[in-house]
Scaffold this active site. Sequence first.
Site, PDB file in Angstrom:
ATOM      1  N   GLN A 102       0.845  -1.201   0.000  1.00 35.46           N
ATOM      2  CA  GLN A 102       0.000   0.000   0.000  1.00 35.46           C
ATOM      3  C   GLN A 102       0.875   1.244   0.000  1.00 35.46           C
ATOM      4  O   GLN A 102       1.765   1.403   0.844  1.00 35.46           O
ATOM      5  CB  GLN A 102      -0.926   0.018   1.223  1.00 35.46           C
ATOM      6  CG  GLN A 102      -1.907   1.188   1.190  1.00 35.46           C
ATOM      7  CD  GLN A 102      -2.912   1.171   2.337  1.00 35.46           C
ATOM      8  OE1 GLN A 102      -2.800   0.352   3.251  1.00 35.46           O
ATOM      9  NE2 GLN A 102      -3.863   2.085   2.289  1.00 35.46           N
ATOM     10  N   HIS A 109      -8.439  -2.263  -5.929  1.00 35.09           N
ATOM     11  CA  HIS A 109      -8.000  -2.275  -7.323  1.00 35.09           C
ATOM     12  C   HIS A 109      -8.882  -3.253  -8.102  1.00 35.09           C
ATOM     13  O   HIS A 109      -9.127  -4.371  -7.634  1.00 35.09           O
ATOM     14  CB  HIS A 109      -6.563  -2.795  -7.449  1.00 35.09           C
ATOM     15  CG  HIS A 109      -5.516  -1.950  -6.800  1.00 35.09           C
ATOM     16  ND1 HIS A 109      -4.702  -1.096  -7.505  1.00 35.09           N
ATOM     17  CD2 HIS A 109      -5.123  -1.845  -5.502  1.00 35.09           C
ATOM     18  CE1 HIS A 109      -3.850  -0.512  -6.679  1.00 35.09           C
ATOM     19  NE2 HIS A 109      -4.078  -0.949  -5.455  1.00 35.09           N
ATOM     20  N   HIS A 164      -8.423   1.476  -0.612  1.00 36.33           N
ATOM     21  CA  HIS A 164      -8.903   1.403  -2.001  1.00 36.33           C
ATOM     22  C   HIS A 164      -8.860  -0.034  -2.490  1.00 36.33           C
ATOM     23  O   HIS A 164      -8.013  -0.826  -2.093  1.00 36.33           O
ATOM     24  CB  HIS A 164      -8.071   2.291  -2.928  1.00 36.33           C
ATOM     25  CG  HIS A 164      -6.596   2.099  -2.798  1.00 36.33           C
ATOM     26  ND1 HIS A 164      -5.864   2.646  -1.778  1.00 36.33           N
ATOM     27  CD2 HIS A 164      -5.712   1.411  -3.565  1.00 36.33           C
ATOM     28  CE1 HIS A 164      -4.588   2.306  -1.915  1.00 36.33           C
ATOM     29  NE2 HIS A 164      -4.466   1.541  -2.979  1.00 36.33           N
TER      30      HIS A 164
HETATM   31  P1  5GP Z   1      -1.481   0.957  -3.646  1.00 32.59           P
HETATM   32  O1  5GP Z   1      -0.067   0.659  -4.029  1.00 32.59           O
HETATM   33  O2  5GP Z   1      -1.555   1.944  -2.493  1.00 32.59           O
HETATM   34  O3  5GP Z   1      -2.325  -0.259  -3.410  1.00 32.59           O
HETATM   35  O4  5GP Z   1      -2.142   1.643  -4.913  1.00 32.59           O
HETATM   36  C1  5GP Z   1      -2.082   2.996  -5.166  1.00 32.59           C
HETATM   37  C2  5GP Z   1      -2.436   3.209  -6.608  1.00 32.59           C
HETATM   38  O5  5GP Z   1      -2.746   4.571  -6.798  1.00 32.59           O
HETATM   39  C3  5GP Z   1      -1.305   2.879  -7.577  1.00 32.59           C
HETATM   40  O6  5GP Z   1      -1.722   1.828  -8.459  1.00 32.59           O
HETATM   41  C4  5GP Z   1      -1.037   4.192  -8.308  1.00 32.59           C
HETATM   42  O7  5GP Z   1      -0.795   4.015  -9.679  1.00 32.59           O
HETATM   43  C5  5GP Z   1      -2.320   4.963  -8.065  1.00 32.59           C
HETATM   44  N1  5GP Z   1      -2.155   6.399  -7.996  1.00 32.59           N
HETATM   45  C6  5GP Z   1      -1.194   7.076  -7.318  1.00 32.59           C
HETATM   46  N2  5GP Z   1      -1.374   8.403  -7.443  1.00 32.59           N
HETATM   47  C7  5GP Z   1      -2.474   8.562  -8.226  1.00 32.59           C
HETATM   48  C8  5GP Z   1      -3.164   9.711  -8.716  1.00 32.59           C
HETATM   49  O8  5GP Z   1      -2.791  10.864  -8.472  1.00 32.59           O
HETATM   50  N3  5GP Z   1      -4.266   9.491  -9.467  1.00 32.59           N
HETATM   51  C9  5GP Z   1      -4.704   8.234  -9.779  1.00 32.59           C
HETATM   52  N4  5GP Z   1      -5.785   8.138 -10.539  1.00 32.59           N
HETATM   53  N5  5GP Z   1      -4.071   7.128  -9.332  1.00 32.59           N
HETATM   54  C10 5GP Z   1      -2.973   7.288  -8.561  1.00 32.59           C
END
Ligand code: 5GP
Length: 146
Positions: free
Chosen positions: A96, A104, A102
Site C-alpha cells: 500500500q 484495485h 482502495h
Molecule cells: P497501492 O499501491 O496503495 O495499493 O495503490 C495505489 C495506486 O494509486 C497505484 O496503483 C497508483 O498508480 C495509483 N495512484 C497514485 N497516485 C495517483 C493519482 O494521483 N491518481 C490516480 N488516478 N491514481 C494514482
Amino acid sequence: MAYDPQNIFARILRGEIPAAKVLETDHALAFLDVGPVNKGHLLVIPKAEAATLSDLPDEAAAHVGALLPRLCRAVRAATGADALNIVVNHGEAAGQTVHHVHWHIIPRFPGDAVRWPWPHQSYADDEMEQMRSRIARALDAPESSS
Ligand code: 5GP
C-alpha cells in the site's frame, strides 16, 4: 494508522486534483488508476476517511462491496478482459502506497506481463489449527474491530 487528510485520494475526493471518474455515489468513487497494471485498471474508494480496510466502518465497506460486481462487469465489457484481479493492499509491507483504503480492479489477459500468482507456503503439524484458533479468538475480542 492515523489518517492523513492530505493523501492523494483525499485530495481527489475534495476535487483538488483531477481524476478520470467512472462512477460516483454519496459514499464512494471509482476512477482510473493513473499508472495502470493493464489499461482499464480502476480504483474504488469509500468517501469515509480510513487509511486501511481495518479502519473502515462496516457500512462503508458494504457500500463499496455492493458496487464491485457492476464495476467488474463494466471493466470486462470495456476492455475485453475475461479475467480480473480484485486487490486491496493493506499496509506498506503489502504494497500500500496511498493511505486511503482502495480496491484495485485490474483487467487481466492471457500471457500479460503481470507476475501472479504469489508463492504459497504449507502448515506443519498443528500450526493450522493454532492459527485458526488465534484468529477465531481475535474475532471475539473487543479490540477486533479496531
Ligand atoms: P497501492 O499501491 O496503495 O495499493 O495503490 C495505489 C495506486 O494509486 C497505484 O496503483 C497508483 O498508480 C495509483 N495512484 C497514485 N497516485 C495517483 C493519482 O494521483 N491518481 C490516480 N488516478 N491514481 C494514482
